[in-house]
Design an enzyme around this catalytic site. Structure first.
Site, mmCIF file in Angstrom:
data_model
loop_
_atom_site.group_PDB
_atom_site.id
_atom_site.type_symbol
_atom_site.label_atom_id
_atom_site.label_comp_id
_atom_site.label_asym_id
_atom_site.label_seq_id
_atom_site.Cartn_x
_atom_site.Cartn_y
_atom_site.Cartn_z
ATOM 1 N N GLN A 1 0.946 -1.211 -0.024
ATOM 2 C CA GLN A 1 -0.066 0.034 -0.033
ATOM 3 C C GLN A 1 0.966 1.324 0.062
ATOM 4 O O GLN A 1 1.926 1.175 0.562
ATOM 5 C CB GLN A 1 -0.789 -0.073 1.285
ATOM 6 C CG GLN A 1 -2.158 -0.674 1.005
ATOM 7 C CD GLN A 1 -2.934 -0.480 2.299
ATOM 8 O OE1 GLN A 1 -2.909 -1.539 3.070
ATOM 9 N NE2 GLN A 1 -3.800 0.395 2.557
ATOM 10 N N ARG B 1 -8.637 -8.496 4.804
ATOM 11 C CA ARG B 1 -7.401 -8.198 5.730
ATOM 12 C C ARG B 1 -7.595 -6.417 5.844
ATOM 13 O O ARG B 1 -7.419 -5.938 7.061
ATOM 14 C CB ARG B 1 -6.359 -8.414 4.951
ATOM 15 C CG ARG B 1 -4.987 -7.963 5.675
ATOM 16 C CD ARG B 1 -3.610 -8.377 4.814
ATOM 17 N NE ARG B 1 -2.376 -8.246 5.263
ATOM 18 C CZ ARG B 1 -1.576 -7.059 4.983
ATOM 19 N NH1 ARG B 1 -2.078 -6.328 4.097
ATOM 20 N NH2 ARG B 1 -0.501 -6.952 5.656
ATOM 21 N N HIS C 1 1.204 -3.281 11.172
ATOM 22 C CA HIS C 1 2.326 -3.998 11.650
ATOM 23 C C HIS C 1 2.745 -3.698 13.094
ATOM 24 O O HIS C 1 3.825 -4.173 13.645
ATOM 25 C CB HIS C 1 3.563 -3.842 10.490
ATOM 26 C CG HIS C 1 3.157 -4.299 9.268
ATOM 27 N ND1 HIS C 1 2.817 -5.515 8.864
ATOM 28 C CD2 HIS C 1 3.085 -3.306 8.398
ATOM 29 C CE1 HIS C 1 2.605 -5.377 7.568
ATOM 30 N NE2 HIS C 1 2.842 -4.116 7.298
#
Length: 312
Positions: free
Chosen positions: A11, A118, A201
């Site tokens: 992304q 996701r 993350h």
């Protein structure tokens, strides 16, 4: 003989019109998006081609859009015989899913539905405005980690080790802002907030990762036909169960891109080709491993340049 690895961006490299400059190969790109649109139940190609940008930048749309862009670029390089057969593949964050599709580990329709899910899970994990990410420039990894560890309130962690002196941090907005100030005190040249709504993350994504595991378990996977280096451990999985586990962990643990590129280089690869919009990974490669060749394929002109470089 040139040993090639293919890498796929994540992304951030998306833009309206990003897959419309392929000339003779345009139909390949449109076919990939047509398959994805059928799987998703809406016209993804229309959003990618015409916008609006606000729709394309919604993470549950960005992720399948970028995955398709990488797959299309890869298929076009195959059709044009632009490259030698790759010895390895890898992808940055979302790009890891693209790598698995292109390495024939999962099919396109399953993958676009999986990454759309996701994106939804990531967006719902943290309320809009409460999470953020920032790039810390010109500071050693250890000092970036230290800048995060000394923040007293909220969660902030070093999450993307992109290149020497370029680390991204993520977490609660106020904690990220405090860590940015700490990084400046420790000697960072710059601390730049990133235009994202999801703190990817970091441990704020732990619950989303647990939910993603259910979707991962439902997807048919086979071992990749080309070895794929994973973000989470800069290594190659030995089973489909391990691939699923690494994709789950990738959501709430750091992207070890520097180590991934170093592992690819150590295996004898001398050239990285980035397939997908932008040239972010190409630039990072040149900073991580100066002895490696790196180039990007993202439109007809860059494809031609790549074909010429391999025919010299």
């Amino acid at each position: 003989m040139t040993n090639v690895a293919i890498v796929f961006p994540g992304q951030g490299s998306q833009s309206v019109g990003m897959m419309t400059a392929w000339n003779d190969y345009q139909s390949i790109a449109e076919n990939v998006y047509s398959q994805a649109s059928e799987a998703l139940g809406y016209d993804l190609w229309k959003i990618v081609s015409d916008g609006p940008e606000s729709d394309l930048n919604q993470t549950h749309i960005t992720q399948p859009a970028m995955l398709c862009a990488g797959v299309a670029c890869w298929q076009i390089t195959q059709q044009s015989n632009a490259l030698p057969e790759p010895k390895m593949m890898a992808g940055h964050s979302l790009g890891e899913y693209t790598a698995l599709v292109c390495a024939n580990s999962m099919d396109l329709s399953s993958a676009v539905k999986l990454v759309a899910k996701r994106g939804e899970l990531m967006q719902s994990a943290v309320a809009v405005g409460e999470g953020s990410m920032a790039a810390i420039i010109g500071l050693d990894d250890e000092d970036v980690i230290r800048a995060c560890e000394i923040v007293k309130e909220g969660i902030v962690e070093a999450v993307n080790f992109n290149a020497p002196g370029q680390v991204v941090i993520a977490g609660n907005k106020s904690a990220v802002e405090t860590a940015m100030a700490n990084a400046k005190i420790l000697g960072a040249k710059r601390a730049l907030p990133l235009p994202v709504s999801v703190p990817s993350h970091c441990s704020l994504m732990r619950e989303a990762a647990d939910q993603l595991k259910e979707a991962l378990d439902a997807v048919d996977l086979v071992m990749p036909g080309v070895p794929v280096v994973h973000n989470q451990n800069a290594s190659i999985a030995s089973s489909t169960d391990e691939i699923r586990d690494l994709l789950k962990k990738q959501l709430y643990q750091p992207v070890k891109w520097v180590e991934s590129v170093q592992a690819i280089h150590a295996s004898g690869i001398d050239t990285l080709v980035e397939c997908g919009p932008g040239k972010v990974l190409t630039g990072l490669t040149r900073r991580i491993e100066k002895s490696m060749q790196a180039q990007a394929v993202f439109d007809a002109a860059s494809l031609q340049k790549t074909i010429e470089s391999f025919s010299e």
